[in-house]
Design a protein around this motif. Structure first.
Motif, short mmCIF file in Angstrom:
data_model
loop_
_atom_site.label_atom_id
_atom_site.label_comp_id
_atom_site.label_asym_id
_atom_site.label_seq_id
_atom_site.Cartn_x
_atom_site.Cartn_y
_atom_site.Cartn_z
N HIS A 1 69.52 8.11 -44.19
CA HIS A 1 69.66 8.09 -42.73
C HIS A 1 70.68 9.13 -42.30
O HIS A 1 71.68 8.83 -41.65
N SER A 2 70.40 10.38 -42.66
CA SER A 2 71.34 11.47 -42.40
C SER A 2 71.56 11.74 -40.92
O SER A 2 72.55 12.37 -40.54
N TYR A 3 70.67 11.27 -40.07
CA TYR A 3 70.78 11.49 -38.63
C TYR A 3 71.84 10.59 -37.98
O TYR A 3 72.25 10.83 -36.85
N LEU B 1 68.98 -3.28 -40.67
CA LEU B 1 69.37 -2.88 -39.32
C LEU B 1 68.64 -1.60 -38.90
O LEU B 1 68.25 -1.46 -37.73
N LEU B 2 68.44 -0.69 -39.86
CA LEU B 2 67.89 0.63 -39.55
C LEU B 2 66.38 0.72 -39.82
O LEU B 2 65.82 1.82 -39.74
N VAL B 3 65.74 -0.40 -40.14
CA VAL B 3 64.31 -0.34 -40.45
C VAL B 3 63.53 0.21 -39.25
O VAL B 3 63.79 -0.14 -38.10
N SER C 1 65.21 8.78 -36.56
CA SER C 1 66.00 9.78 -35.83
C SER C 1 67.02 9.06 -34.97
O SER C 1 66.93 7.83 -34.78
N LEU C 2 67.98 9.80 -34.45
CA LEU C 2 69.01 9.20 -33.63
C LEU C 2 68.41 8.55 -32.38
O LEU C 2 68.87 7.48 -31.94
N ALA C 3 67.34 9.13 -31.87
CA ALA C 3 66.69 8.57 -30.69
C ALA C 3 66.12 7.18 -30.98
O ALA C 3 66.07 6.32 -30.08
N ASP C 4 65.72 6.96 -32.24
CA ASP C 4 65.15 5.65 -32.61
C ASP C 4 66.19 4.53 -32.55
O ASP C 4 65.81 3.35 -32.47
N GLN D 1 71.59 0.45 -29.61
CA GLN D 1 70.70 -0.67 -29.29
C GLN D 1 70.10 -1.29 -30.54
O GLN D 1 69.91 -2.52 -30.61
N ALA D 2 69.83 -0.51 -31.57
CA ALA D 2 69.25 -1.04 -32.80
C ALA D 2 70.18 -2.07 -33.44
O ALA D 2 69.72 -3.11 -33.94
#
Length: 504
Positions: free
Chosen positions: A411-413, A433-435, A439-442, A453-454
């Motif tokens: 998750h380099s972004y 959490l990051l599933v 990208s940062l927008a996600d 928000q994620a």
């Protein structure tokens, strides 16, 4: 309350969502019991989120000859460092020597015992040190000592135990007040009230654990029939948070003329945490707050040791918690034992009740093990304790540096500071959490200081968070950073989610 045969039946009802209640729920569920835990507010809403954030043996308890408690706590440091490496990590403590307070020989003896009462595996031994011009202390302080203990994110420790209990099938009901419990032969009839709606629900349980912390005794007056089997002494401990006093990685333990000690602990990268006090408390534990006298006390001790002087204007945050200590009739609050006692009540042909009095966060797992061992006489199918071997959720990794490298690659972004916070708050749960994020927008809206928000959605969906305070002060400590406008925007987002039916 009438017997309700249609009410769902549990082996064990645990009342209280602090560290002891959640620890007991996790232990009991992992041994095969069907567990229901109820908490009247958020998890860790009271004492368990207002501690000094330490996993420690309790060096000063040696002065009160509490060798068994210190030995147990020292041994538990190693266990907890192993099963929760994301939220617990080693911390060195510097003890400046003040000859007029405690002789050096006495301190050396205490540190020798501290090093040897229990087997050390990962933590280095104590040593003598000298302070110089580059150290943050007043120039009059030249000698001292250094020893090992550990830091903990206290409220996350509670949440992770609740998650561990849930993984083993437990039901966790937050903001659900226990309105009444009554024995009907071999079963407890239980009524819970959902705090937001007022809706009442009935359950049955074969056994009940009263782990209500500061409310453990008053629960007998209001909810559980019969007198309390033990008296407790409510002792208030308060802390202040200030911009960091120094850049050293070590914490400091300061002696005072009243024989108390105060910790100055590196906190959330940019702050120092100063505490605690020991003040007798009367009144509602939910309304506890730091007093002006306590604030002055903590400022005075810090200013007597450190070059950097503090005023009230430097205080960024303060908090207070009530410790429900066993009333051992000690002369002063600071001398009251930090040990625990389990009170077992099983009248003939009646459902059993176990009540938890006292305890400290460091020994919560041993307390939970002892509590569930008590239940073995009721539940023949109960298995052995496994909590010393099972990592808490997110703790299944070798070390934080390696985990951070893995997260940075996948998750380099995500900004480096945010990933670092994820690693030390969520461990391998960061992947959950990051599933679905690429990208940062996600990650969605940034409510401030990397609270995307994620993460908020993950906490609402998986960690029982329901309010902005739950997220900002218990699931994280970002309340230190977000301003009022940012906090309001977060609260409005959560309310919109609730109206959409996406928050419990």
């Amino acid at each position: 309350m009438n017997n309700n045969p249609s009410a769902e039946l549990y082996d064990l009802l645990v009342i209280g969502g602090g560290i002891n209640g959640c620890g007991i729920a996790a232990d009991a569920a992992s041994r095969g019991l069907k567990v229901l835990l109820c908490e009247q507010q958020d998890l860790a809403a009271a004492t368990s989120s207002n501690s000094s954030k330490l996993i420690h043996g309790g060096l000063r308890y040696l002065e009160h000859y509490e060798f068994r408690l210190v030995r147990e706590a020292l041994a538990e440091r190693e266990v907890l460092l192993k099963i929760a490496p994301h939220i617990i990590w080693p911390l060195r403590f510097r003890l400046p020597h003040q000859p007029h307070l405690r002789p050096a020989l006495l301190i050396r003896l205490g540190l020798f015992l501290y090093d040897h009462l229990a087997r050390r595996v990962t933590l280095p031994a104590s040593t003598g040190i000298h302070f110089g011009a580059t150290d943050p202390l007043a120039s009059t302080i030249q000698k001292g000592f250094e020893y090992s203990d550990a830091w903990v994110d206290d409220s996350r420790l509670v949440v992770l135990n609740a998650m561990a209990a849930r993984q083993h099938g437990a039901t966790i009901l937050t903001r659900s007040r226990c309105q009444s419990v009554s024995r009907q032969g071999k079963l407890w009839q239980v009524e819970l009230s959902e705090q937001r709606s007022g809706q009442l629900s009935q359950y049955q349980a074969r056994a009940v654990v009263n782990a209500a912390g500061p409310w453990v005794a008053s629960l007998f007056e209001q909810t559980i029939p019969g007198p309390t089997p033990q008296k407790i002494r409510l002792v208030k401990g308060s802390h202040i948070v200030v911009p960091k006093l120094h850049n050293d990685p070590q914490a400091y333990i300061l002696q005072n003329v009243d024989q108390r000690i105060v910790f100055v602990i590196p906190y959330e990268d940019d702050f120092s945490l100063i505490g605690t006090t020991d003040v007798e408390y009367q009144g509602d534990p939910a309304k506890v707050a730091i007093s002006d006298a306590e604030t002055d006390y903590l400022l005075q001790i810090s200013n007597s040791y450190f070059r950097q002087q503090l005023t009230r204007q430097d205080i960024r945050h303060s908090y207070a918690g009530v410790r429900p200590l066993l009333d051992d009739e000690a002369d002063s609050a600071q001398a009251v034992t930090r040990d625990y006692k389990l009170e077992w009540d099983e009248p003939a042909d009646a459902a059993p009740l176990l009540s938890i009095f006292g305890g400290k966060i460091t020994t919560y797992r041993k307390l939970a093990q002892a509590a569930v061992d008590k239940l073995a006489s009721v539940f023949a199918h109960i298995g052995p304790c496994v909590t010393a071997q099972q990592p808490l959720p997110g703790g299944d990794f070798a070390n934080q540096a390696q985990l951070l490298r893995e997260l940075s690659q996948s998750h380099s972004y995500v900004p480096a500071a945010v990933l670092q916070r994820y690693a030390r708050s969520y461990g391998t749960l960061s992947h959950q959490l990051l599933v679905g994020c690429h990208s940062l927008a996600d990650l969605g809206e940034d409510f401030g200081h990397g609270l995307y928000q994620a993460e908020v959605s993950y906490l609402l969906n998986h960690e029982w968070a329901q309010t902005a305070a739950d997220i900002l002060w218990r699931r994280s400590k970002l309340g230190l950073r977000l301003d009022q406008a940012q906090q309001q925007r977060l609260a409005e987002f959560i309310e919109r989610r609730r109206q959409q039916g996406k928050v419990a």
